[in-house]
Design a protein around this motif. Structure first.
Motif, mmCIF file in Angstrom:
data_model
loop_
_atom_site.group_PDB
_atom_site.id
_atom_site.type_symbol
_atom_site.label_atom_id
_atom_site.label_comp_id
_atom_site.label_asym_id
_atom_site.label_seq_id
_atom_site.Cartn_x
_atom_site.Cartn_y
_atom_site.Cartn_z
ATOM 1 N N LYS A 30 0.801 -1.212 0.000
ATOM 2 C CA LYS A 30 0.000 0.000 0.000
ATOM 3 C C LYS A 30 0.841 1.273 0.000
ATOM 4 O O LYS A 30 0.317 2.349 -0.224
ATOM 5 N N SER A 31 2.119 1.178 0.227
ATOM 6 C CA SER A 31 2.941 2.382 0.261
ATOM 7 C C SER A 31 4.206 2.215 -0.579
ATOM 8 O O SER A 31 5.307 2.153 -0.052
ATOM 9 N N PRO A 32 4.044 2.122 -1.909
ATOM 10 C CA PRO A 32 5.236 1.983 -2.765
ATOM 11 C C PRO A 32 6.038 3.284 -2.774
ATOM 12 O O PRO A 32 5.498 4.363 -2.509
ATOM 13 N N LYS A 33 7.310 3.181 -3.092
ATOM 14 C CA LYS A 33 8.170 4.364 -3.134
ATOM 15 C C LYS A 33 7.859 5.259 -4.324
ATOM 16 O O LYS A 33 8.024 6.462 -4.251
ATOM 17 N N LEU A 34 7.399 4.665 -5.443
ATOM 18 C CA LEU A 34 7.060 5.441 -6.635
ATOM 19 C C LEU A 34 5.547 5.527 -6.782
ATOM 20 O O LEU A 34 4.853 4.530 -6.653
ATOM 21 N N ASN A 35 5.040 6.743 -7.068
ATOM 22 C CA ASN A 35 3.603 6.874 -7.267
ATOM 23 C C ASN A 35 3.248 6.666 -8.738
ATOM 24 O O ASN A 35 4.123 6.535 -9.591
ATOM 25 N N ARG A 60 3.274 -11.654 -5.251
ATOM 26 C CA ARG A 60 4.125 -12.363 -4.283
ATOM 27 C C ARG A 60 4.686 -11.417 -3.219
ATOM 28 O O ARG A 60 5.902 -11.284 -3.050
ATOM 29 N N ASN A 61 3.823 -10.703 -2.537
ATOM 30 C CA ASN A 61 4.196 -9.773 -1.468
ATOM 31 C C ASN A 61 5.079 -8.632 -1.939
ATOM 32 O O ASN A 61 5.815 -8.032 -1.159
ATOM 33 N N GLN A 62 5.032 -8.316 -3.227
ATOM 34 C CA GLN A 62 5.799 -7.203 -3.781
ATOM 35 C C GLN A 62 4.823 -6.269 -4.486
ATOM 36 O O GLN A 62 3.968 -6.712 -5.246
ATOM 37 N N ALA A 63 4.950 -4.985 -4.240
ATOM 38 C CA ALA A 63 4.114 -3.996 -4.918
ATOM 39 C C ALA A 63 4.625 -3.827 -6.345
ATOM 40 O O ALA A 63 5.821 -3.640 -6.568
ATOM 41 N N VAL A 64 3.711 -3.925 -7.307
ATOM 42 C CA VAL A 64 4.062 -3.786 -8.717
ATOM 43 C C VAL A 64 3.016 -2.912 -9.405
ATOM 44 O O VAL A 64 1.877 -2.820 -8.969
ATOM 45 N N TYR A 65 3.450 -2.253 -10.468
ATOM 46 C CA TYR A 65 2.520 -1.550 -11.337
ATOM 47 C C TYR A 65 2.371 -2.375 -12.599
ATOM 48 O O TYR A 65 3.366 -2.791 -13.193
ATOM 49 N N GLU A 66 1.123 -2.615 -12.986
ATOM 50 C CA GLU A 66 0.849 -3.270 -14.255
ATOM 51 C C GLU A 66 0.416 -2.180 -15.221
ATOM 52 O O GLU A 66 -0.505 -1.418 -14.931
ATOM 53 N N ALA A 82 7.256 -1.403 -8.015
ATOM 54 C CA ALA A 82 6.670 -0.146 -7.543
ATOM 55 C C ALA A 82 7.637 0.680 -6.703
ATOM 56 O O ALA A 82 7.389 1.862 -6.465
ATOM 57 N N ASP A 83 8.741 0.093 -6.279
ATOM 58 C CA ASP A 83 9.730 0.839 -5.497
ATOM 59 C C ASP A 83 10.869 1.373 -6.358
ATOM 60 O O ASP A 83 11.396 2.449 -6.090
ATOM 61 N N THR A 84 11.255 0.634 -7.401
ATOM 62 C CA THR A 84 12.418 1.028 -8.199
ATOM 63 C C THR A 84 12.073 1.439 -9.629
ATOM 64 O O THR A 84 12.870 2.094 -10.287
ATOM 65 N N GLY A 85 10.918 1.003 -10.126
ATOM 66 C CA GLY A 85 10.550 1.265 -11.513
ATOM 67 C C GLY A 85 11.153 0.267 -12.489
ATOM 68 O O GLY A 85 10.933 0.352 -13.693
ATOM 69 N N GLU A 86 11.885 -0.703 -11.987
ATOM 70 C CA GLU A 86 12.506 -1.717 -12.842
ATOM 71 C C GLU A 86 11.436 -2.545 -13.547
ATOM 72 O O GLU A 86 10.447 -2.948 -12.942
ATOM 73 N N VAL A 87 11.641 -2.777 -14.838
ATOM 74 C CA VAL A 87 10.718 -3.617 -15.597
ATOM 75 C C VAL A 87 10.969 -5.069 -15.209
ATOM 76 O O VAL A 87 12.046 -5.607 -15.451
ATOM 77 N N LEU A 88 9.977 -5.690 -14.602
ATOM 78 C CA LEU A 88 10.091 -7.081 -14.168
ATOM 79 C C LEU A 88 9.637 -8.040 -15.262
ATOM 80 O O LEU A 88 10.103 -9.164 -15.338
#
Length: 184
Positions: A30-35, A60-66, A82-88
């Motif tokens: 609920k509180s990712p580093k990147l909005n 898997r307990n990781q915040a992600v943006y789709e 959602a914290d680093t912006g890295e493309v997973l």
């Protein structure tokens, strides 16, 4: 009897520990580093298309943006940390203009200059509900393009359907997460 009572107490204690672990792992999501605006900018810097979906989710307990991006002849489905912006994960597919599938035709129309745009849709929603946009998606509803937005503010949540061509609010649903004590 004492043994049964001990097993029950042990099971309850184990459940409490597991439950608190689930609670804390959800708190991270609920509180990712990147909005969403920062993620949107990162994606727009790398892709020429239109962002049609941007949603904060948990994997898997990781915040992600789709994120879904539509270019003239390609559709990109991205999953970003959602914290680093890295493309997973990135999946791209060609969109066939000759296909009779209405959904593909609508996606091609998403680059249409007649649309109000994501920023205008967000502005319209925020003018009607003071909250943070947590998801926005451009969707086809009976051959009508609609921005579907979700905003949150504390325990309140609002869902909007906004006409993508004229900005008219088609539907607005505001809900509050009430405590059971308030009903008494």
């Amino acid at each position: 009897m004492k043994k049964t009572f001990g097993i029950i107490i042990g099971a309850l204690a184990g459940t409490a520990v597991i439950g608190s672990g689930v609670y804390y792992s959800d708190a991270d999501v609920k509180s990712p580093k990147l909005n969403s605006d920062e993620i949107r900018q990162m994606v727009e810097d790398q892709y020429d298309g239109t962002i049609t979906e941007l949603e904060l989710d948990k994997d898997r307990n990781q915040a992600v943006y789709e994120v879904e991006v539509i270019e003239k002849s390609k559709e990109h489905d991205l999953k970003l940390d959602a914290d680093t912006g890295e493309v997973l994960r990135e999946k791209s597919k060609d969109i066939n203009k000759d296909d009779d599938d209405i959904e593909d035709d609508v996606k091609l129309d998403m680059n249409n200059e007649d649309l109000i745009g994501v920023e205008k849709a967000k502005e319209i929603a925020k003018n009607n509900f003071d909250g943070k946009v947590v998801s926005i998606e451009l969707d086809d509803d009976d051959n009508r393009l609609i921005y579907e937005l979700e905003l949150k503010n504390g325990k309140k949540e609002a869902d909007f359907d906004i006409d993508a061509k004229n900005g008219e609010i088609l539907e607005m649903d505001v809900e509050a997460d009430d405590d059971d004590d308030d009903d008494e």
